[in-house]
Design a protein around this motif. Structure first.
Motif, PDB file in Angstrom:
ATOM      1  N   LEU A   1       0.879  -1.163   0.000  1.00  0.00           N
ATOM      2  CA  LEU A   1       0.000   0.000   0.000  1.00  0.00           C
ATOM      3  C   LEU A   1       0.920   1.217   0.000  1.00  0.00           C
ATOM      4  O   LEU A   1       1.649   1.431   0.974  1.00  0.00           O
ATOM      5  CB  LEU A   1      -0.910   0.007   1.226  1.00  0.00           C
ATOM      6  N   CYS A   2       0.917   1.963  -1.099  1.00  0.00           N
ATOM      7  CA  CYS A   2       1.825   3.118  -1.235  1.00  0.00           C
ATOM      8  C   CYS A   2       3.264   2.710  -0.937  1.00  0.00           C
ATOM      9  O   CYS A   2       3.973   3.365  -0.172  1.00  0.00           O
ATOM     10  CB  CYS A   2       1.375   4.265  -0.342  1.00  0.00           C
ATOM     11  N   ASP A   3       3.690   1.587  -1.484  1.00  0.00           N
ATOM     12  CA  ASP A   3       5.047   1.045  -1.361  1.00  0.00           C
ATOM     13  C   ASP A   3       5.407   0.536   0.038  1.00  0.00           C
ATOM     14  O   ASP A   3       6.579   0.287   0.321  1.00  0.00           O
ATOM     15  CB  ASP A   3       6.102   2.052  -1.839  1.00  0.00           C
ATOM     16  N   VAL A   4       4.417   0.385   0.938  1.00  0.00           N
ATOM     17  CA  VAL A   4       4.641  -0.199   2.262  1.00  0.00           C
ATOM     18  C   VAL A   4       4.033  -1.596   2.260  1.00  0.00           C
ATOM     19  O   VAL A   4       2.862  -1.772   1.917  1.00  0.00           O
ATOM     20  CB  VAL A   4       3.987   0.659   3.370  1.00  0.00           C
ATOM     21  N   GLU A   5       4.837  -2.607   2.635  1.00  0.00           N
ATOM     22  CA  GLU A   5       4.352  -3.988   2.684  1.00  0.00           C
ATOM     23  C   GLU A   5       3.258  -4.102   3.749  1.00  0.00           C
ATOM     24  O   GLU A   5       3.473  -3.739   4.896  1.00  0.00           O
ATOM     25  CB  GLU A   5       5.514  -4.941   2.987  1.00  0.00           C
ATOM     26  N   ILE A   6       2.092  -4.570   3.339  1.00  0.00           N
ATOM     27  CA  ILE A   6       0.966  -4.728   4.280  1.00  0.00           C
ATOM     28  C   ILE A   6       0.551  -6.186   4.440  1.00  0.00           C
ATOM     29  O   ILE A   6      -0.344  -6.489   5.216  1.00  0.00           O
ATOM     30  CB  ILE A   6      -0.247  -3.872   3.867  1.00  0.00           C
ATOM     31  N   GLY A   7       1.198  -7.086   3.711  1.00  0.00           N
ATOM     32  CA  GLY A   7       0.885  -8.500   3.854  1.00  0.00           C
ATOM     33  C   GLY A   7       1.800  -9.351   3.001  1.00  0.00           C
ATOM     34  O   GLY A   7       2.223  -8.929   1.929  1.00  0.00           O
ATOM     35  N   SER A   8       2.107 -10.550   3.520  1.00  0.00           N
ATOM     36  CA  SER A   8       2.943 -11.504   2.803  1.00  0.00           C
ATOM     37  C   SER A   8       2.177 -12.802   2.637  1.00  0.00           C
ATOM     38  O   SER A   8       1.439 -13.222   3.538  1.00  0.00           O
ATOM     39  CB  SER A   8       4.240 -11.770   3.566  1.00  0.00           C
ATOM     40  N   TYR A   9       2.412 -13.479   1.490  1.00  0.00           N
ATOM     41  CA  TYR A   9       1.642 -14.670   1.114  1.00  0.00           C
ATOM     42  C   TYR A   9       2.584 -15.663   0.476  1.00  0.00           C
ATOM     43  O   TYR A   9       3.499 -15.280  -0.258  1.00  0.00           O
ATOM     44  CB  TYR A   9       0.520 -14.277   0.131  1.00  0.00           C
ATOM     45  N   GLY A  10       2.370 -16.942   0.758  1.00  0.00           N
ATOM     46  CA  GLY A  10       3.240 -17.936   0.158  1.00  0.00           C
ATOM     47  C   GLY A  10       2.823 -19.352   0.479  1.00  0.00           C
ATOM     48  O   GLY A  10       1.757 -19.605   1.067  1.00  0.00           O
ATOM     49  N   ILE A  11       3.693 -20.259   0.100  1.00  0.00           N
ATOM     50  CA  ILE A  11       3.483 -21.698   0.277  1.00  0.00           C
ATOM     51  C   ILE A  11       4.691 -22.221   1.042  1.00  0.00           C
ATOM     52  O   ILE A  11       5.838 -21.894   0.714  1.00  0.00           O
ATOM     53  CB  ILE A  11       3.397 -22.395  -1.095  1.00  0.00           C
ATOM     54  N   ARG A  12       4.436 -23.015   2.080  1.00  0.00           N
ATOM     55  CA  ARG A  12       5.535 -23.595   2.855  1.00  0.00           C
ATOM     56  C   ARG A  12       5.230 -25.060   3.129  1.00  0.00           C
ATOM     57  O   ARG A  12       4.083 -25.504   3.020  1.00  0.00           O
ATOM     58  CB  ARG A  12       5.700 -22.889   4.199  1.00  0.00           C
ATOM     59  N   GLN A  13       6.269 -25.745   3.563  1.00  0.00           N
ATOM     60  CA  GLN A  13       6.080 -27.109   4.052  1.00  0.00           C
ATOM     61  C   GLN A  13       7.093 -27.406   5.137  1.00  0.00           C
ATOM     62  O   GLN A  13       8.182 -26.824   5.159  1.00  0.00           O
ATOM     63  CB  GLN A  13       6.148 -28.133   2.936  1.00  0.00           C
ATOM     64  N   ASN A  14       6.693 -28.295   6.041  1.00  0.00           N
ATOM     65  CA  ASN A  14       7.558 -28.696   7.142  1.00  0.00           C
ATOM     66  C   ASN A  14       7.119 -30.071   7.617  1.00  0.00           C
ATOM     67  O   ASN A  14       5.948 -30.263   7.961  1.00  0.00           O
ATOM     68  CB  ASN A  14       7.473 -27.681   8.286  1.00  0.00           C
ATOM     69  N   ARG A  15       8.020 -31.007   7.611  1.00  0.00           N
ATOM     70  CA  ARG A  15       7.786 -32.369   8.104  1.00  0.00           C
ATOM     71  C   ARG A  15       6.462 -32.962   7.600  1.00  0.00           C
ATOM     72  O   ARG A  15       5.652 -33.458   8.387  1.00  0.00           O
ATOM     73  CB  ARG A  15       7.843 -32.404   9.624  1.00  0.00           C
ATOM     74  N   GLY A  16       6.251 -32.915   6.301  1.00  0.00           N
ATOM     75  CA  GLY A  16       5.057 -33.519   5.698  1.00  0.00           C
ATOM     76  C   GLY A  16       3.814 -32.655   5.735  1.00  0.00           C
ATOM     77  O   GLY A  16       2.776 -33.053   5.203  1.00  0.00           O
ATOM     78  N   PHE A  17       3.883 -31.505   6.358  1.00  0.00           N
ATOM     79  CA  PHE A  17       2.742 -30.578   6.409  1.00  0.00           C
ATOM     80  C   PHE A  17       3.006 -29.465   5.409  1.00  0.00           C
ATOM     81  O   PHE A  17       4.063 -28.834   5.439  1.00  0.00           O
ATOM     82  CB  PHE A  17       2.586 -30.016   7.826  1.00  0.00           C
ATOM     83  N   ARG A  18       2.053 -29.240   4.513  1.00  0.00           N
ATOM     84  CA  ARG A  18       2.193 -28.205   3.484  1.00  0.00           C
ATOM     85  C   ARG A  18       1.012 -27.260   3.612  1.00  0.00           C
ATOM     86  O   ARG A  18      -0.122 -27.697   3.839  1.00  0.00           O
ATOM     87  CB  ARG A  18       2.202 -28.895   2.114  1.00  0.00           C
ATOM     88  N   TRP A  19       1.275 -25.936   3.462  1.00  0.00           N
ATOM     89  CA  TRP A  19       0.212 -24.973   3.670  1.00  0.00           C
ATOM     90  C   TRP A  19       0.438 -23.705   2.864  1.00  0.00           C
ATOM     91  O   TRP A  19       1.551 -23.391   2.463  1.00  0.00           O
ATOM     92  CB  TRP A  19       0.059 -24.649   5.148  1.00  0.00           C
ATOM     93  N   VAL A  20      -0.671 -22.980   2.656  1.00  0.00           N
ATOM     94  CA  VAL A  20      -0.650 -21.632   2.094  1.00  0.00           C
ATOM     95  C   VAL A  20      -0.919 -20.691   3.260  1.00  0.00           C
ATOM     96  O   VAL A  20      -1.802 -20.954   4.084  1.00  0.00           O
ATOM     97  CB  VAL A  20      -1.734 -21.476   1.004  1.00  0.00           C
ATOM     98  N   TYR A  21      -0.159 -19.609   3.347  1.00  0.00           N
ATOM     99  CA  TYR A  21      -0.320 -18.660   4.453  1.00  0.00           C
ATOM    100  C   TYR A  21      -0.460 -17.252   3.908  1.00  0.00           C
ATOM    101  O   TYR A  21      -0.034 -16.955   2.789  1.00  0.00           O
ATOM    102  CB  TYR A  21       0.880 -18.720   5.402  1.00  0.00           C
ATOM    103  N   GLY A  22      -1.036 -16.368   4.720  1.00  0.00           N
ATOM    104  CA  GLY A  22      -1.114 -14.979   4.320  1.00  0.00           C
ATOM    105  C   GLY A  22      -1.717 -14.093   5.390  1.00  0.00           C
ATOM    106  O   GLY A  22      -2.383 -14.556   6.316  1.00  0.00           O
ATOM    107  N   THR A  23      -1.478 -12.811   5.224  1.00  0.00           N
ATOM    108  CA  THR A  23      -1.994 -11.795   6.131  1.00  0.00           C
ATOM    109  C   THR A  23      -3.392 -11.368   5.685  1.00  0.00           C
ATOM    110  O   THR A  23      -3.557 -10.916   4.556  1.00  0.00           O
ATOM    111  CB  THR A  23      -1.069 -10.559   6.110  1.00  0.00           C
ATOM    112  N   GLY A  24      -4.369 -11.509   6.572  1.00  0.00           N
ATOM    113  CA  GLY A  24      -5.709 -10.987   6.298  1.00  0.00           C
ATOM    114  C   GLY A  24      -5.737  -9.488   6.534  1.00  0.00           C
ATOM    115  O   GLY A  24      -6.301  -8.733   5.753  1.00  0.00           O
TER     116      GLY A  24
END
Length: 175
Positions: free
Chosen positions: A146-169
Motif C-alpha cells: 500500500l503506497c510502497d509499504v508492505e501490508i501482507g505476505s503470502y506464500g506456500i511452505r512445508q515442514n515435516r510432511g505438512f504443506r500450507w498456504v499462508y497470508g496476512t488478512g
C-alpha cells in the motif's frame, strides 16, 4: 510510539473472511520454541516467557495446532505478533494480525489456493483503498503493498510432511 490499533477494522476483516469461507479459530499465543523456529528468520530473537515463546505470527500458532486442521479447509485467527525485524515507522515490535492459512493435501495445486487467498484479501483491502494496492513478487512468495509499504505476505511452505498456504488478512496498525 505505536499508533492505535483499529480493532473494529480487525473485526470487519474477520467477518469478511468468515463470509469467504475461512473458519475462525482461537489459537495459542505462547508456543514452544521448536514451533516458532519453523518460520522465524534466523537473525531474529525469541520473545520468551516462562511458558514458552510469544508468537511472531498467527501462522506459528496454526503450526502448533496443525493436527487439528483439515487439508483443503480455510482458517483464520487473530493474534498479537512480536518481532524485532524490519522495524520502521510502519513496522513495530508488536502489533495485531488477522492471519489466514489453508492446509493442503499432497496432491493439491498450492498455487491455486494461494491465488484464491490473495484474491480474497484483495476483495477486503480494496474496499478501503481501491487503487493504491500493488503486488510484488519476492524470494519467499508474494507481498501486497500500500503506497510502497508492505501490508501482507503470502506464500506456500512445508515442514515435516505438512504443506500450507499462508497470508496476512490484515495487520494493524500497519494498514
Amino acid at each position: 510510539m505505536i499508533p492505535n490499533i483499529n480493532y473494529g477494522l480487525i473485526q470487519k476483516a474477520v467477518d469478511h473472511y468468515v463470509w469467504k469461507g475461512y473458519k475462525y479459530l482461537e489459537v495459542p499465543w505462547i508456543i514452544p520454541k521448536s514451533t516458532i523456529e519453523i518460520t522465524k528468520p534466523t537473525e531474529c530473537r525469541h520473545f520468551d516467557t516462562f511458558l514458552g515463546g510469544l508468537v511472531g505470527s498467527g501462522e506459528q500458532s496454526f503450526l502448533e495446532i496443525r493436527d487439528e486442521l483439515c487439508p483443503g479447509r480455510s482458517y483464520q485467527c487473530v493474534t498479537p505478533c512480536f518481532r524485532d525485524d524490519d522495524l520502521d515507522q510502519h513496522h513495530f515490535n508488536w502489533f495485531m494480525k488477522n492471519e489466514l492459512i489453508i492446509p493442503l493435501w499432497k496432491t493439491d495445486n498450492a498455487k491455486d489456493y494461494l491465488n484464491r487467498m490473495i484474491s480474497d484479501v484483495f476483495s477486503f483491502l480494496r474496499s478501503y483503498s481501491p487503487s493504491a494496492i500493488t503486488i510484488k513478487e519476492t524470494e519467499e512468495g508474494t507481498d501486497l503493498l500500500l503506497c510502497d509499504v508492505e501490508i501482507g505476505s503470502y506464500g506456500i511452505r512445508q515442514n515435516r510432511g505438512f504443506r500450507w498456504v499462508y497470508g496476512t488478512g490484515l495487520a494493524e496498525p500497519r494498514f
